[in-house]
Design an enzyme around this catalytic site. Structure first.
Site, PDB file in Angstrom:
ATOM      1  N   ARG A  37       6.676 -11.221 -13.914  1.00 37.90           N
ATOM      2  CA  ARG A  37       7.629 -10.200 -14.363  1.00 37.90           C
ATOM      3  C   ARG A  37       8.335 -10.617 -15.651  1.00 37.90           C
ATOM      4  O   ARG A  37       8.649  -9.775 -16.491  1.00 37.90           O
ATOM      5  CB  ARG A  37       8.655  -9.912 -13.263  1.00 37.90           C
ATOM      6  CG  ARG A  37       8.033  -9.083 -12.170  1.00 37.90           C
ATOM      7  CD  ARG A  37       8.988  -8.797 -11.044  1.00 37.90           C
ATOM      8  NE  ARG A  37       8.434  -7.752 -10.211  1.00 37.90           N
ATOM      9  CZ  ARG A  37       8.890  -7.439  -9.017  1.00 37.90           C
ATOM     10  NH1 ARG A  37       9.910  -8.091  -8.501  1.00 37.90           N
ATOM     11  NH2 ARG A  37       8.335  -6.468  -8.324  1.00 37.90           N
ATOM     12  N   LYS A 190       1.462   1.350   7.136  1.00 41.68           N
ATOM     13  CA  LYS A 190       1.766   2.594   7.864  1.00 41.68           C
ATOM     14  C   LYS A 190       1.423   3.844   7.073  1.00 41.68           C
ATOM     15  O   LYS A 190       1.773   3.959   5.902  1.00 41.68           O
ATOM     16  CB  LYS A 190       3.262   2.631   8.192  1.00 41.68           C
ATOM     17  CG  LYS A 190       3.652   1.612   9.222  1.00 41.68           C
ATOM     18  CD  LYS A 190       5.113   1.734   9.523  1.00 41.68           C
ATOM     19  CE  LYS A 190       5.498   0.819  10.676  1.00 41.68           C
ATOM     20  NZ  LYS A 190       6.940   0.862  10.926  1.00 41.68           N
ATOM     21  N   GLY A 336       3.590  -4.140  -4.129  1.00 41.26           N
ATOM     22  CA  GLY A 336       4.013  -5.533  -3.975  1.00 41.26           C
ATOM     23  C   GLY A 336       2.941  -6.435  -3.382  1.00 41.26           C
ATOM     24  O   GLY A 336       2.531  -7.435  -3.983  1.00 41.26           O
ATOM     25  N   GLY A 359       7.781  -0.016  -5.304  1.00 38.53           N
ATOM     26  CA  GLY A 359       8.350   1.265  -4.894  1.00 38.53           C
ATOM     27  C   GLY A 359       8.323   2.299  -6.008  1.00 38.53           C
ATOM     28  O   GLY A 359       8.004   3.471  -5.787  1.00 38.53           O
TER      29      GLY A 359
HETATM   30  P1  ADP Z   1       1.896  -2.649  -0.925  1.00 44.70           P
HETATM   31  O1  ADP Z   1       3.135  -3.499  -0.979  1.00 44.70           O
HETATM   32  O2  ADP Z   1       0.788  -3.245  -1.735  1.00 44.70           O
HETATM   33  O3  ADP Z   1       2.157  -1.207  -1.253  1.00 44.70           O
HETATM   34  P2  ADP Z   1       2.151  -2.244   1.925  1.00 44.70           P
HETATM   35  O4  ADP Z   1       3.547  -2.755   1.857  1.00 44.70           O
HETATM   36  O5  ADP Z   1       1.965  -0.810   2.187  1.00 44.70           O
HETATM   37  O6  ADP Z   1       1.351  -2.676   0.585  1.00 44.70           O
HETATM   38  O7  ADP Z   1       1.348  -2.970   3.087  1.00 44.70           O
HETATM   39  C1  ADP Z   1       1.115  -4.349   3.116  1.00 44.70           C
HETATM   40  C2  ADP Z   1       1.102  -4.853   4.535  1.00 44.70           C
HETATM   41  O8  ADP Z   1       0.171  -4.156   5.348  1.00 44.70           O
HETATM   42  C3  ADP Z   1       0.691  -6.312   4.561  1.00 44.70           C
HETATM   43  O9  ADP Z   1       1.806  -7.083   4.910  1.00 44.70           O
HETATM   44  C4  ADP Z   1      -0.413  -6.358   5.624  1.00 44.70           C
HETATM   45  O10 ADP Z   1      -0.289  -7.455   6.514  1.00 44.70           O
HETATM   46  C5  ADP Z   1      -0.229  -5.065   6.350  1.00 44.70           C
HETATM   47  N1  ADP Z   1      -1.479  -4.624   6.996  1.00 44.70           N
HETATM   48  C6  ADP Z   1      -2.637  -4.276   6.422  1.00 44.70           C
HETATM   49  N2  ADP Z   1      -3.586  -4.026   7.359  1.00 44.70           N
HETATM   50  C7  ADP Z   1      -3.020  -4.208   8.563  1.00 44.70           C
HETATM   51  C8  ADP Z   1      -3.481  -4.115   9.920  1.00 44.70           C
HETATM   52  N3  ADP Z   1      -4.724  -3.783  10.212  1.00 44.70           N
HETATM   53  N4  ADP Z   1      -2.592  -4.383  10.892  1.00 44.70           N
HETATM   54  C9  ADP Z   1      -1.322  -4.747  10.599  1.00 44.70           C
HETATM   55  N5  ADP Z   1      -0.833  -4.854   9.351  1.00 44.70           N
HETATM   56  C10 ADP Z   1      -1.661  -4.590   8.339  1.00 44.70           C
HETATM   57 MG    MG Z   2       4.783  -3.676   0.349  1.00 43.05          MG
END
Ligand code: ADP
Ligand code: MG
Length: 383
Positions: A37, A190, A336, A359
């Site tokens: 960053r 989710k 992230g 975000g």
């Molecule tokens: P980003 O920050 O890149 O937008 P998210 O915050 O939406 O990503 O999601 C990341 C999280 O999703 C990680 O911590 C990962 O462990 C979790 N994750 C991915 N696949 C699964 C799964 N099958 N079961 C539980 N957690 C999961």
């Molecule tokens: Mg995240």
């Protein structure tokens, strides 16, 4: 019509320029652990320095309570000094006693009363420090705080910095003028947290690939037994609606076919039982997903394919990162955890663009207006 003023619109010579950066970096034992960053902000800082201005930098760090001195930006001042090769004066107190030094870094703005509340009093104090305010913290543009919104209103002149401009241009390109086929890959935990992102993206994508925990909810909606996997039972109807909407839109939805369970077994979806927990996508799914990238002109990726923090379940995410990195198309990643996975593999230079926003990146893709960008537009129009 222009949405906001930029550095090109104003004169900076002999001006005092306050820049809001995103220096929210991981720090251990007084040392910056990852300076991505800070590096992203460098070209903007150098551009302003070259125009003979004095620079005052400000940022937040972590989520401290007001006055909690453990969250200090002092290590960032040291790292910045090394990267810029210019002396950086650090101002631990508020209001700061400004020196004549060319580059000054203020202490963590979240230690100040009124920052999170976007208090007018604090925003005015910040604005009074400068002739020109530059907002260059894209990753914080979705937060309406004193240092991200209020100060824009009260500063004499407020403009968008080069990193913000670049981020918005890249994301606008993807959302409005991408070359097709456009393949979007979404993962993460989710489906509920990214439903608006999904609804925005299936409308522009030719193919929507979905993995990670969020895919489990769609698989459950298709009557697969996801056992002990992370999924959202209260979102099954939403998942069904989403599958139907995507089918109607003409976008191809691609879901996992096989998975890796918590015991390390590779199972087809039909073979899952109630004790299984899906932790990663399986090899057939990796091949399937990879096959979709061969013709891609544009790829947008957000969200890991499994619980990648555990090496046992990082295969799917890593395989995907490597394939996208090799693509000849225009490749963009954000989020992230997604960026953490790409950096862990050392592939950050193999993507066309990596967004500095988590975000903010997601909210912009959803089509939401970012409060800092709105404030810059209102400032320009004199609202
Ligand atoms: P980003 O920050 O890149 O937008 P998210 O915050 O939406 O990503 O999601 C990341 C999280 O999703 C990680 O911590 C990962 O462990 C979790 N994750 C991915 N696949 C699964 C799964 N099958 N079961 C539980 N957690 C999961
Ligand atoms: Mg995240």
């Amino acid at each position: 019509m222009k949405d906001f003023l930029t550095l090109q619109d104003i004169s900076l010579s002999n001006k005092r320029v306050l820049i809001r950066e995103d220096f929210n970096v991981p720090i251990t034992d007084g040392f910056v652990q990852n300076d991505m960053r800070i590096k992203a902000a460098l070209s903007g800082i150098k551009e302003i320095l070259d125009k003979n201005a004095q620079i005052i930098l400000m940022s937040h760090l972590g989520r401290p309570s007001v006055g909690d001195k453990t969250h200090t930006l002092l290590p960032v001042a040291k790292r910045l000094e090394e990267l810029l090769d210019v002396q950086v004066d650090f101002m631990p107190t508020w209001p700061p006693t400004l020196s004549d030094n060319k580059v000054i870094l203020l202490e963590n703005v979240r230690l100040l009363e009124g920052e999170l509340e976007n208090s007018d009093a604090l925003a005015k104090e910040m604005a009074s420090l400068c002739d020109v305010f530059v907002f260059d913290a894209f990753a914080c543009a979705h937060r309406a705080h004193a240092s991200t919104v209020g100060v824009i209103k009260y500063a004499h002149t407020s403009v968008a910095g080069p990193l913000l401009v670049q981020e918005l241009q890249m994301l606008d390109k993807i959302m409005h003028s991408a070359n097709h086929p456009l393949i979007v890959v979404i993962g993460g935990a989710k489906v509920s947290s990214k439903i608006d992102v999904l609804r925005s993206l299936y409308q522009i994508a030719d193919v929507l690939i979905m993995g990670g925990g969020m895919a489990n909810t769609l698989l459950a909606a298709q009557q697969y037994n996801v056992g002990m996997s992370l999924y959202e039972p209260n979102c099954l109807n939403l998942a069904k609606e989403l599958i139907a909407e995507i089918a109607q839109s003409g976008c191809e939805l691609v879901l996992p076919q096989d998975v890796i369970t918590n015991t390390g077994l590779n199972k087809m979806l039909v073979d899952l039982d109630s004790t299984d927990k899906i932790c990663d996508i399986g090899p057939k799914t990796i091949d399937l997903f990879n096959s979709k990238f061969t013709q891609a002109e544009t790829i947008l990726w957000n969200g890991p394919m499994g619980i990648f923090e555990d090496k046992k379940f990082a295969n799917g995410t890593n395989a995907l990162a490597k394939t996208i990195a090799k693509s000849q198309g225009f490749t963009v990643a954000g989020g992230g955890e997604t960026i953490a996975a790409i950096e862990e593999l050392g592939l950050d230079n193999d993507f066309s663009y990596i967004s500095t926003g988590g975000g903010a990146f997601l909210e912009y893709i959803e089509g939401k207006k970012l409060p800092s960008v709105v404030a810059l537009t209102e400032k320009m129009r004199g609202i």
